[in-house]
Design an enzyme around this catalytic site. Structure first.
Site, short mmCIF file in Angstrom:
data_model
loop_
_atom_site.label_atom_id
_atom_site.label_comp_id
_atom_site.label_asym_id
_atom_site.label_seq_id
_atom_site.Cartn_x
_atom_site.Cartn_y
_atom_site.Cartn_z
N GLY A 9 -93.59 -69.80 -12.81
CA GLY A 9 -93.83 -70.84 -13.97
C GLY A 9 -94.22 -69.86 -15.31
O GLY A 9 -94.18 -68.52 -15.04
N SER A 13 -99.40 -70.73 -16.67
CA SER A 13 -99.50 -71.60 -15.97
C SER A 13 -100.47 -72.11 -14.83
O SER A 13 -100.71 -73.21 -14.56
CB SER A 13 -98.04 -72.11 -15.57
N GLY A 14 -100.91 -70.88 -14.34
CA GLY A 14 -101.76 -70.73 -13.33
C GLY A 14 -101.43 -70.33 -12.34
O GLY A 14 -102.04 -70.43 -10.83
N SER A 79 -90.87 -65.06 -13.05
CA SER A 79 -89.31 -65.01 -12.49
C SER A 79 -88.73 -66.22 -13.33
O SER A 79 -88.30 -67.15 -12.71
CB SER A 79 -89.57 -65.24 -11.06
P1 ADP Z 1 -100.74 -67.14 -14.77
O1 ADP Z 1 -101.02 -66.38 -13.72
O2 ADP Z 1 -99.61 -68.26 -14.36
O3 ADP Z 1 -100.32 -66.36 -16.07
P2 ADP Z 1 -103.28 -67.65 -14.79
O4 ADP Z 1 -103.79 -68.16 -13.41
O5 ADP Z 1 -103.64 -66.11 -15.39
O6 ADP Z 1 -102.07 -68.09 -15.21
O7 ADP Z 1 -104.26 -68.37 -15.91
C1 ADP Z 1 -104.30 -69.80 -15.80
C2 ADP Z 1 -105.50 -70.31 -16.68
O8 ADP Z 1 -105.52 -71.90 -16.57
C3 ADP Z 1 -106.86 -69.89 -16.17
O9 ADP Z 1 -107.46 -69.84 -17.07
C4 ADP Z 1 -107.09 -71.33 -15.20
O10 ADP Z 1 -108.78 -71.30 -15.10
C5 ADP Z 1 -106.59 -72.48 -15.87
N1 ADP Z 1 -106.30 -73.52 -15.22
C6 ADP Z 1 -106.79 -74.85 -15.57
N2 ADP Z 1 -106.29 -75.89 -14.64
C7 ADP Z 1 -105.65 -75.11 -13.66
C8 ADP Z 1 -104.95 -75.51 -12.54
N3 ADP Z 1 -104.98 -76.89 -12.22
N4 ADP Z 1 -104.42 -74.49 -11.89
C9 ADP Z 1 -104.37 -73.40 -12.36
N5 ADP Z 1 -105.00 -72.86 -13.37
C10 ADP Z 1 -105.56 -73.59 -14.21
#
Ligand code: ADP
Length: 167
Positions: A9, A13-14, A79
């Site tokens: 993602g 994105s989380g 990815s």
């Molecule tokens: P990535 O690893 O995809 O770059 P991160 O996990 O580092 O993303 O960051 C995602 C951000 O979005 C975090 O600050 C997290 O707290 C927030 N967030 C809000 N809702 C969600 C959710 N449902 N799932 C995952 N992250 C979330």
């Protein structure tokens, strides 16, 4: 063989957040984080298509070794290319579970947890996925969770529900 759960993602994105929460549910689980590996084994690689393919290949091979050692494996890596992910699917076989961590670009950009979108918009980072480098959405992911709608816990529950139907 345990599952290898590949979280794909956009940045923000989380993936990392969900990987950390999902790890609590899986015994003997190891997280391969794309950002972390870029500081080590992948430090010789950049963000061209060729390099991103090689990044994917290396993560897949490391994941395979960890599966052989009886770990559960979670990969958190943007990815962006379908072809790369499909190669890993072929390498890992039935243990490969692709999870699309879906989230609209606008929401990822608003979250901007690492300040990377701001830098990409300012032209300080080139080839940033979603801005000036494409993200190819999965077409046959085993699970899709939309993190702009669901809570972290709800996302983890959906992924675990799928895993439990197969393991
Ligand atoms: P990535 O690893 O995809 O770059 P991160 O996990 O580092 O993303 O960051 C995602 C951000 O979005 C975090 O600050 C997290 O707290 C927030 N967030 C809000 N809702 C969600 C959710 N449902 N799932 C995952 N992250 C979330």
């Amino acid at each position: 063989m345990n599952p290898l759960i590949w979280l794909t993602g956009l940045s923000g994105s989380g993936k990392t957040t969900i990987a950390d929460a999902l790890k609590q549910q899986l015994p003997n689980c190891y997280i391969l984080d794309g950002d972390v590996l870029r500081k080590g084994i992948n430090q010789d690689l950049g963000f061209s298509i060729e390099d991103r393919i090689e990044v994917g290949r290396r993560i897949g091979e490391i994941g395979k070794i960890l599966l052989d050692a009886n770990h559960h494996v979670i990969v958190a890596s943007i990815s962006p290319h379908r072809a790369t992910r499909d190669k890993v699917r072929t390498l890992i076989g039935d243990s490969y579970i692709e999870v699309y961590i879906q989230c609209p670009l606008e929401v990822c950009e608003q979250r901007d947890p690492k300040g990377l979108y701001k830098k990409a918009r300012a032209g300080e980072i080139k080839f940033f996925t979603g801005i000036d480098s494409p993200y190819e959405e999965p077409v046959h992911s085993e699970v899709t969770v939309d993190t702009s709608i669901l809570s972290v816990n709800e996302c983890v529950k959906q992924i675990m529900k799928y895993i439990e139907t197969r393991w």
